[in-house]
Scaffold this motif. Structure first.
Motif, PDB file in Angstrom:
ATOM      1  N   SER A 203     -12.434 -16.262  27.423  1.00 20.89           N
ATOM      2  CA  SER A 203     -12.284 -17.527  26.697  1.00 20.89           C
ATOM      3  C   SER A 203     -11.989 -17.352  25.218  1.00 20.89           C
ATOM      4  O   SER A 203     -11.893 -18.343  24.488  1.00 20.89           O
ATOM      5  CB  SER A 203     -13.551 -18.377  26.861  1.00 20.89           C
ATOM      6  N   ARG A 205      -9.344 -16.692  23.611  1.00 26.13           N
ATOM      7  CA  ARG A 205      -8.113 -17.322  23.125  1.00 26.13           C
ATOM      8  C   ARG A 205      -8.325 -18.810  22.858  1.00 26.13           C
ATOM      9  O   ARG A 205      -7.710 -19.385  21.953  1.00 26.13           O
ATOM     10  CB  ARG A 205      -6.975 -17.112  24.123  1.00 26.13           C
ATOM     11  N   PHE A 206      -9.207 -19.436  23.611  1.00 25.60           N
ATOM     12  CA  PHE A 206      -9.484 -20.855  23.386  1.00 25.60           C
ATOM     13  C   PHE A 206     -10.391 -21.061  22.176  1.00 25.60           C
ATOM     14  O   PHE A 206     -10.235 -22.043  21.441  1.00 25.60           O
ATOM     15  CB  PHE A 206     -10.119 -21.460  24.635  1.00 25.60           C
ATOM     16  N   THR A 215      -2.922 -20.873  18.517  1.00 27.51           N
ATOM     17  CA  THR A 215      -2.610 -21.043  19.937  1.00 27.51           C
ATOM     18  C   THR A 215      -1.620 -19.990  20.441  1.00 27.51           C
ATOM     19  O   THR A 215      -1.121 -20.110  21.557  1.00 27.51           O
ATOM     20  CB  THR A 215      -2.019 -22.437  20.182  1.00 27.51           C
ATOM     21  N   LEU A 218      -2.224 -18.399  23.978  1.00 27.21           N
ATOM     22  CA  LEU A 218      -2.197 -19.214  25.193  1.00 27.21           C
ATOM     23  C   LEU A 218      -0.868 -18.994  25.909  1.00 27.21           C
ATOM     24  O   LEU A 218       0.200 -19.103  25.308  1.00 27.21           O
ATOM     25  CB  LEU A 218      -2.369 -20.690  24.855  1.00 27.21           C
ATOM     26  N   ASP A 219      -0.925 -18.686  27.196  1.00 26.01           N
ATOM     27  CA  ASP A 219       0.296 -18.432  27.950  1.00 26.01           C
ATOM     28  C   ASP A 219       0.780 -19.715  28.625  1.00 26.01           C
ATOM     29  O   ASP A 219       0.174 -20.787  28.504  1.00 26.01           O
ATOM     30  CB  ASP A 219       0.081 -17.311  28.974  1.00 26.01           C
ATOM     31  N   ASP A 222      -1.712 -21.508  30.847  1.00 28.91           N
ATOM     32  CA  ASP A 222      -2.705 -22.290  30.106  1.00 28.91           C
ATOM     33  C   ASP A 222      -2.144 -23.650  29.701  1.00 28.91           C
ATOM     34  O   ASP A 222      -2.797 -24.689  29.870  1.00 28.91           O
ATOM     35  CB  ASP A 222      -3.163 -21.527  28.859  1.00 28.91           C
ATOM     36  N   TRP A 223      -0.934 -23.636  29.162  1.00 31.12           N
ATOM     37  CA  TRP A 223      -0.342 -24.896  28.728  1.00 31.12           C
ATOM     38  C   TRP A 223      -0.067 -25.812  29.913  1.00 31.12           C
ATOM     39  O   TRP A 223      -0.200 -27.041  29.806  1.00 31.12           O
ATOM     40  CB  TRP A 223       0.944 -24.635  27.943  1.00 31.12           C
ATOM     41  N   THR A 225      -1.805 -26.011  32.624  1.00 36.13           N
ATOM     42  CA  THR A 225      -3.098 -26.596  32.992  1.00 36.13           C
ATOM     43  C   THR A 225      -3.491 -27.691  32.017  1.00 36.13           C
ATOM     44  O   THR A 225      -3.962 -28.772  32.419  1.00 36.13           O
ATOM     45  CB  THR A 225      -4.177 -25.504  33.029  1.00 36.13           C
ATOM     46  N   TRP A 439     -13.500 -25.145  31.669  1.00 33.82           N
ATOM     47  CA  TRP A 439     -12.117 -24.745  31.963  1.00 33.82           C
ATOM     48  C   TRP A 439     -11.902 -24.583  33.458  1.00 33.82           C
ATOM     49  O   TRP A 439     -10.847 -24.958  33.985  1.00 33.82           O
ATOM     50  CB  TRP A 439     -11.780 -23.461  31.225  1.00 33.82           C
ATOM     51  N   ALA A 443      -9.091 -26.664  35.396  1.00 32.58           N
ATOM     52  CA  ALA A 443      -8.065 -25.964  36.161  1.00 32.58           C
ATOM     53  C   ALA A 443      -8.019 -26.474  37.594  1.00 32.58           C
ATOM     54  O   ALA A 443      -6.936 -26.616  38.182  1.00 32.58           O
ATOM     55  CB  ALA A 443      -8.335 -24.461  36.137  1.00 32.58           C
TER      56      ALA A 443
END
Length: 777
Positions: A203, A205-206, A215, A218-219, A222-223, A225, A439, A443
């Motif tokens: 987590s 990266r969040f 950001t 974030l891959d 992630d975006w 989702t 998350w 998801a």
């Protein structure tokens, strides 16, 4: 003021600078007159001030004479560089250029630094750090993007961010760091690295996004989702979070004044709380690098604080209006950004609809969530072409949990870490572990088939009708006819997608750059011919262009995808198309590196809705030879035919001319191989008798497509030649009214359009009724 600013941005071209100056002076002069003249004055000031700012930014963009040449620039990296698999993207503020190149300096540039081909590990680009000064050799061009239905308008984005040019680093061996990282951005990058190393790996990266607005890690998954769950507005430092921090600062100071009442003798508590709110908001905005959403919120808070300090009572509506004026004066181009409309419209809906302040807290929260979801839904659909059905439910959990638990913990860790290295670890650890369960829930919600609802592009009037419907629905209880308000939403939710009538066909050549993708629509069916280019760990036209365009055109499933051949510029986007859209059958040449279900071969034919489809090439047993094995498809409607040729060359063109000369006759022809000089044999061109020759090519591509002699060859044969690089997406109709064509850039003219179509004689929609006669005729 807002109407004037928006009206200026809707102009297809800017008036002369002196005209804008005169309008600005006239507006300022009328501003002090009473009555309705003040409204006219505000309109003129908004229009002129926005026009002057837009003209200044556009005039600062890189002149064409500096494109396609290496420039040596010195400058500073601003913002946080975004490291990807094969490249690092960063903003560069150029400040020194030799000689005549000075016009391209002192401007914000968007640059990319790529690894060498075949590299197995990141190269020298890892030395790029925020706030550092570098000397680089770059290749630049003025901002230019693709123009498609449902596509991202990168030229508009560049204007809003004052980007003068985009480009990439060349001759990396000559790149040299001039000074070490300094400033707020350098501190943010160091703090982001500490969070990455100390927060929970799953987590971190969040936590970086929520604490610092970083950001970059974030891959795409992630975006996806976040979009499906309707949570993109919460994951980075947003206006809501800035307001939360400002409120916390105001509460802390107010509490301090209550503990020590004597402070009120020196400074009234309300004024101190207002200044504290502004200070906390500004400090939090610094953490985000003064992103646009945070800057807008800081201005809004500053207006309220200054009103309190000046002892001027200001209601919520007055504060919102003053904040809007402040934002438009500081940044008149902010209406180009979707966040401007969402933030101000959201606050406006809440001010109008929120229950009284003495209502239970839970009721206030649920009411606010319902009002925001319903009131902002029309804007969300128009701005993004989609709506998250799971969004209201997800926000019921995310807003209190993320904003009241995770964000404060992330900020607490950042503050403690700034005081002493290592002190922030416990808070970041708690924030990360508190984030993970939420998350997982979001998801799961995003994977639901009902989470994301894609909607087609509607006419201009769909938004005002839907907003009127939302206003009607949000009126107080007892207002009659509320169910009828839902009728005003129908044009937005189920727009007219312009389906051809039975026996008619519509072709849309998408603007995918140097590649090809064509959508063929009949009344009830859709075929996609090629899927656009894709680069490993880079641009994928299937994901960025084709799938959004299909959704915008109202396509929810493809009956067939025909991949002409296996080259990356034609088949690269297939994976993204299969992932983003139900596809019933995939056709490609036998032996091609394409996951096909059926091999396309000569003689295959079928009919949809009164329109006939026939494959002309390759024949059974023809070996796979790359371009020469391209599938050639003929589409015959009642009023004419279209010929889709892939990348065949002159050898195959002559073969078709010998074996099937009558099948080549067509009103619309896709120029083979993007207009290369190895294609478009003179005999083939004459045999088609085309009134329209369409070329799909990238602007300034290294192959020089389409070649000038090939364009002349088609024109001399009586064809009008249109190129996606100049026209954007091309839509052609073969219907009862004859042959008609629409060029995306001309149809939706914008003052920031890179092509600069300014001729008043150009038409966005025109019928093609006649053509010059060829010599043979």
């Amino acid at each position: 003021m807002l109407a004037g600013s928006r009206g200026g941005l809707l102009l297809p071209a800017l008036p002369a600078r002196w005209v804008l100056v005169v309008l600005l002076c006239l507006g300022i002069g009328l501003w002090w007159r009473p009555g309705g003249l003040r409204l006219l004055a505000a309109l003129l000031v908004g229009l002129a001030w926005t026009g002057l700012q837009a003209g200044h930014v556009l005039s600062a963009q890189l002149p064409p004479r500096f494109e396609k040449q290496d420039l040596v620039l010195e400058g500073r990296i601003v913002g946080l560089p975004q490291a990807e698999a094969r490249r690092t993207r960063f903003d560069f503020l150029a400040d020194a250029c030799p000689g005549e190149q000075a016009r391209g300096c002192g401007r914000r540039l968007q640059l990319s630094w790529y690894d060498d081909f075949g590299a197995t590990a990141p190269g020298p680009r890892t030395q790029l750090h925020a706030g550092a000064r570098w000397k680089l050799v770059v290749r630049l061009r003025a901002p230019r993007g693709l123009a498609n239905p449902g596509g991202f308008d990168s030229e508009r984005y560049a204007l809003a961010r004052r980007v003068a040019a985009t480009g990439y680093v060349r001759q990396v061996e000559r790149a040299r760091a001039l000074s070490p990282p300094t400033g707020v951005d350098a501190w943010r990058e160091r703090m982001s690295a500490r969070i990455a190393s100390q927060a929970p790996p799953a987590s971190q990266r969040f936590v970086r996004a929520l604490a610092l607005g970083d950001t970059g890690s974030l891959d795409d998954a992630d975006w996806n989702t976040l979009r499906a769950a309707g949570l993109t507005h919460l994951i980075a430092i947003s206006g809501f979070h800035v307001g939360l921090v400002a409120g916390l600062g105001a509460l802390l100071v107010a509490g301090l004044w209550r503990l020590f009442p004597q402070l009120g003798r020196w400074w009234p508590r309300s004024m101190a709380a207002g200044v504290a709110a502004m200070g906390f908001a500004t400090g939090y905005a610094v953490l985000s690098g003064f992103s646009l959403p945070t800057t807008r919120t800081v201005l809004m808070i500053a207006v309220v604080a200054l009103a309190r300090c000046g002892r001027r009572p200001a209601s919520g509506v007055q504060s919102l209006a003053l904040a809007t004026l402040a934002v438009l004066l500081v940044d008149p181009l902010s209406p180009l950004v979707a966040g401007f409309w969402l933030s101000f419209a959201g606050v406006g809906w809440l001010l109008w609809c929120l229950p009284r302040s003495d209502a239970p807290l839970l009721r206030q929260f649920l009411s606010a969530q319902g009002v925001a979801s319903l009131g902002l839904l029309p804007l969300t659909v128009v701005l993004f072409g989609q709506a998250s059905l799971a969004g209201p439910l997800a926000n019921l959990v995310a807003i209190p949990w993320w904003s009241l638990v995770i964000v404060p913990l992330s900020l607490l860790g950042t503050g403690l870490e700034a005081l002493h290295a290592g002190w922030g670890t416990p808070a970041w650890w708690l924030a990360g572990h508190a984030f993970e369960p939420s998350w997982a829930l979001f998801a799961w919600m995003a994977r639901s088939r009902f989470s994301l609802w894609w909607l087609a592009e509607g006419a201009w009037y769909t938004l005002p009708l839907a907003l009127l419907g939302a206003f009607w629905l949000l009126l107080p209880r007892g207002v009659p006819g509320k169910p009828l308000a839902l009728l005003l939403w129908l044009p937005l939710m189920w727009p007219d997608t312009g389906r051809p009538a039975p026996g008619e066909v519509a072709l849309t050549v998408l603007d995918v750059g140097q590649g090809l993708s064509v959508l063929v629509r009949t009344h009830d069916h859709a075929l996609l011919f090629d899927t656009g280019p894709a680069v490993a760990d880079g641009f994928d036209a299937g994901e960025r262009v084709v799938v959004p365009a299909l959704h915008a055109l109202g396509i929810d499933a493809l009956d067939r995808v025909m991949v002409s051949h296996g080259d990356a510029d034609h088949a690269g986007g297939l994976g993204a198309v299969l992932l983003g859209m139900p596809v019933r059958e995939v056709l490609a040449p036998s032996g091609s590196p394409v996951p096909l279900q059926t091999a396309c071969r000569r003689g295959q034919a079928w009919e949809w809705d009164g329109v006939s489809f026939e494959v002309l090439h390759p024949a059974r047993g023809f070996p796979y030879l790359g371009n020469e094995a391209s599938c050639v498809l003929r589409v015959q409607a009642r009023q004419g035919a279209a010929l889709l040729t892939g990348d065949i060359g002159q050898v195959i063109e002559r073969k078709l001319l010998r074996e099937q000369p009558t099948r080549l006759r067509a009103e619309v022809v896709l120029a083979p191989h993007h207009g290369s000089d190895e294609s478009s044999d003179p005999g083939f061109v004459q045999a088609t008798g085309a009134r329209l020759a369409l070329v799909s090519a990238g602007y300034g591509n290294r192959f020089g497509h389409p070649r000038a002699q090939i364009v002349r060859r088609w024109q001399q044969a009586g064809s009008e030649v249109l190129n996606t690089a100049d026209s954007g997406a091309l839509t052609v109709w073969l219907g009862a009214d004859g042959l008609a064509v629409r060029e995306r850039r001309a149809w939706q003219r914008r003052l920031w359009d890179a092509v600069g179509v300014r001729s008043s004689a150009a038409l966005s929609y025109r019928s093609v009724t006649t053509r010059p006669q060829a010599p043979e005729d």
